[in-house]
Write a protein that holds these residues in place. Structure first.
Motif, short mmCIF file in Angstrom:
data_model
loop_
_atom_site.label_atom_id
_atom_site.label_comp_id
_atom_site.label_asym_id
_atom_site.label_seq_id
_atom_site.Cartn_x
_atom_site.Cartn_y
_atom_site.Cartn_z
N ARG A 98 0.80 -1.23 0.00
CA ARG A 98 0.00 0.00 0.00
C ARG A 98 0.84 1.28 0.00
O ARG A 98 0.30 2.37 0.11
N LEU A 99 2.14 1.16 -0.14
CA LEU A 99 3.01 2.33 -0.06
C LEU A 99 2.94 3.18 -1.32
O LEU A 99 2.95 2.66 -2.44
N VAL A 100 2.86 4.50 -1.14
CA VAL A 100 3.09 5.47 -2.21
C VAL A 100 4.33 6.25 -1.81
O VAL A 100 4.36 6.88 -0.75
N LEU A 101 5.36 6.18 -2.64
CA LEU A 101 6.65 6.75 -2.29
C LEU A 101 6.79 8.16 -2.86
O LEU A 101 7.26 8.36 -3.98
N GLY A 102 6.34 9.15 -2.07
CA GLY A 102 6.65 10.52 -2.43
C GLY A 102 8.13 10.75 -2.17
O GLY A 102 8.66 10.37 -1.12
N VAL A 103 8.82 11.34 -3.14
CA VAL A 103 10.27 11.51 -3.06
C VAL A 103 10.63 12.97 -3.29
O VAL A 103 10.08 13.63 -4.18
N GLY A 104 11.55 13.48 -2.48
CA GLY A 104 12.04 14.83 -2.65
C GLY A 104 13.52 14.91 -2.35
O GLY A 104 14.16 13.92 -1.98
N SER A 105 14.05 16.11 -2.47
CA SER A 105 15.47 16.32 -2.20
C SER A 105 15.68 17.57 -1.36
O SER A 105 16.73 18.21 -1.42
N GLY A 106 14.66 17.94 -0.57
CA GLY A 106 14.75 19.16 0.22
C GLY A 106 15.15 18.89 1.65
O GLY A 106 15.88 17.95 1.95
N GLY A 107 14.65 19.75 2.54
CA GLY A 107 14.96 19.58 3.95
C GLY A 107 15.84 20.66 4.52
O GLY A 107 15.95 20.78 5.74
N GLY A 108 16.48 21.47 3.68
CA GLY A 108 17.31 22.54 4.20
C GLY A 108 18.73 22.09 4.46
O GLY A 108 18.98 20.94 4.85
N GLU A 177 7.36 -5.47 -4.70
CA GLU A 177 7.00 -4.71 -5.89
C GLU A 177 7.37 -3.25 -5.68
O GLU A 177 7.15 -2.69 -4.60
N MET A 178 7.94 -2.63 -6.69
CA MET A 178 8.28 -1.21 -6.59
C MET A 178 7.02 -0.38 -6.40
O MET A 178 6.07 -0.47 -7.17
N PRO A 179 6.96 0.44 -5.34
CA PRO A 179 5.77 1.27 -5.15
C PRO A 179 5.75 2.41 -6.16
O PRO A 179 6.79 2.77 -6.72
N PRO A 180 4.59 3.00 -6.41
CA PRO A 180 4.55 4.18 -7.26
C PRO A 180 5.36 5.30 -6.64
O PRO A 180 5.31 5.52 -5.43
N VAL A 181 6.10 6.01 -7.48
CA VAL A 181 6.95 7.11 -7.05
C VAL A 181 6.33 8.43 -7.48
O VAL A 181 6.08 8.65 -8.67
N TRP A 182 6.06 9.30 -6.52
CA TRP A 182 5.56 10.64 -6.80
C TRP A 182 6.67 11.63 -6.49
O TRP A 182 7.13 11.72 -5.35
N VAL A 183 7.12 12.34 -7.49
CA VAL A 183 8.24 13.26 -7.32
C VAL A 183 7.74 14.62 -6.82
O VAL A 183 6.93 15.27 -7.48
N GLY A 184 8.23 15.01 -5.66
CA GLY A 184 7.79 16.25 -5.05
C GLY A 184 8.45 17.48 -5.64
O GLY A 184 9.45 17.41 -6.34
N ASN A 185 7.84 18.63 -5.35
CA ASN A 185 8.33 19.96 -5.73
C ASN A 185 7.76 20.38 -7.08
O ASN A 185 7.41 19.54 -7.92
N ALA A 186 7.70 21.71 -7.25
CA ALA A 186 7.15 22.27 -8.49
C ALA A 186 8.22 22.85 -9.39
O ALA A 186 7.90 23.48 -10.40
N SER A 187 9.49 22.66 -9.05
CA SER A 187 10.57 23.24 -9.84
C SER A 187 10.68 22.57 -11.21
O SER A 187 10.23 21.44 -11.40
N PRO A 188 11.30 23.25 -12.18
CA PRO A 188 11.53 22.62 -13.48
C PRO A 188 12.29 21.31 -13.38
O PRO A 188 11.99 20.35 -14.09
N ALA A 189 13.28 21.25 -12.47
CA ALA A 189 14.06 20.02 -12.31
C ALA A 189 13.17 18.89 -11.79
O ALA A 189 13.30 17.74 -12.21
N ALA A 190 12.25 19.22 -10.88
CA ALA A 190 11.36 18.19 -10.33
C ALA A 190 10.38 17.70 -11.39
O ALA A 190 10.07 16.50 -11.45
N ILE A 191 9.86 18.59 -12.20
CA ILE A 191 8.95 18.18 -13.27
C ILE A 191 9.66 17.25 -14.25
O ILE A 191 9.12 16.23 -14.67
N ARG A 192 10.89 17.60 -14.58
CA ARG A 192 11.66 16.74 -15.48
C ARG A 192 11.92 15.38 -14.82
O ARG A 192 11.83 14.33 -15.47
N ARG A 193 12.26 15.39 -13.55
CA ARG A 193 12.52 14.13 -12.84
C ARG A 193 11.26 13.27 -12.80
O ARG A 193 11.31 12.06 -12.97
N ALA A 194 10.12 13.91 -12.57
CA ALA A 194 8.85 13.17 -12.55
C ALA A 194 8.56 12.57 -13.92
O ALA A 194 8.11 11.42 -14.02
#
Length: 317
Positions: A98-108, A177-194
């Motif tokens: 049941r995991l949905v893997l939201g992924v980001g690269s932030g945190g400060g 099974e690999m869970p679905p990956v949702w790429v976080g952030n609205a930046s151009p780099a994040a959209i491309r990664r998604a």
């Protein structure tokens, strides 16, 4: 139009204490209310009490049977890659898929310094992690090298690891099974990664107009990569009801201060008022292309707020 799913961020430690609420009780309340997911952020050291995301979500998974268990968002690049993969695989296993893997690269920068990982390497490390996670979770032997420690170390990734120097072979079990990956952030780099590596695009605190613009770019890039356009899930914040709750202006002022964004840019983002008003606002996001929302509760009794969001979801059917 299709259905619209709503998940909720689980209450933090201070809210649990204030409302006399455990994570198990919170997760069960979400499920019984008819909502779609229990979510938790991933923070190392933010100056206040916060739980480890995999531990919190494993607790929520054990207390529920139907809802998704989601990371909002998991930061694989701040960890050794094999350890990150083991945490993801364990969550997928104990939640029975049941995991949905939201992924980001932030945190400060402070959190990355606390983990001993250079902040400037977060982008290439995230890409490398997303390239190799499917193979690691499948249980296949995988050659690993340390993730990049600078933005210059961006060599190509192969199914056996980076094309440059290969490290030891890692074979994780049990395979999942690999869970679905949702790429976080609205930046151009994040959209491309998604578009290149994700199953979903997961921006937070943006307007329906920005969602529509991002959707067009997402579709364009996905086509270039020969991939299906990822779904869109938006992150938001709410305080639904009457007197005694934070106002839209107060919540927006907090967003403005926390993220350094102009107040007039964020004033329309919080969901406030009645469930009917919240449903009308979320319908605009659905019209722009989103199919999911993950909501953090900004004030009021947590259970009551969940019930109001459940009413909102019912109105969107």
């Amino acid at each position: 139009m299709g259905n619209f799913a709503i998940g909720v961020i689980l209450p933090g430690v201070s809210v649990q204490r204030r409302d006399g609420l455990t994570l198990q009780e919170a997760a069960r309340h979400l499920e019984q209310a008819g909502l779609d997911g229990a979510w938790h952020g991933d923070h190392l050291a933010i100056g206040g009490p916060t739980l480890d995301a995999p531990v919190a979500l494993a607790t929520a998974a054990a207390a529920t049977t139907r809802i998704s268990i989601g990371t909002s968002v998991f930061v694989p690049a701040i960890r050794p890659l094999a350890w990150a993969a083991k945490q993801v695989a364990s969550l997928q296993y104990v939640s029975v898929g049941r995991l949905v893997l939201g992924v980001g690269s932030g945190g400060g920068p402070e959190q990355w310094a606390a983990a001993g990982v250079p902040y400037g390497a977060r982008g290439p490390r995230t890409d490398a992690a997303l390239e190799l996670l499917p193979r690691l979770l499948s249980g296949k032997p995988t050659h690993l090298t340390p993730l990049p420690v600078s933005a210059r170390e961006t060599g190509p990734i192969t199914e056996h690891g980076p094309a440059a120097e290969q490290g030891p072979v890692v074979e994780l079990a049990p395979a999942v099974e690999m869970p679905p990956v949702w790429v976080g952030n609205a930046s151009p780099a994040a959209i491309r990664r998604a578009a290149r590596l994700g199953d979903g695009w997961f921006p937070s605190l943006i307007s329906p107009e920005e969602v529509a613009t991002g959707r067009a770019r997402l579709a364009e890039l996905a086509s270039e990569y020969g991939r299906r356009t990822p779904i869109i899930a938006i992150g938001g914040t709410s305080a639904l009801g009457g007197d005694g709750l934070p106002t839209r202006e107060e919540i927006a002022a907090g967003i403005s201060g926390a993220y350094g964004r102009p107040l007039d840019e964020v004033i329309g983002l919080p969901l406030t008022g009645s469930p009917e008003q919240a449903a009308e606002r979320l319908a605009a996001y659905r019209e722009a292309g989103a199919s999911h929302a993950v909501i953090g509760i900004a004030g009021g009794d947590w259970r009551t707020q969940v019930d109001a969001l459940a009413q909102t979801r019912a109105l969107l059917r």
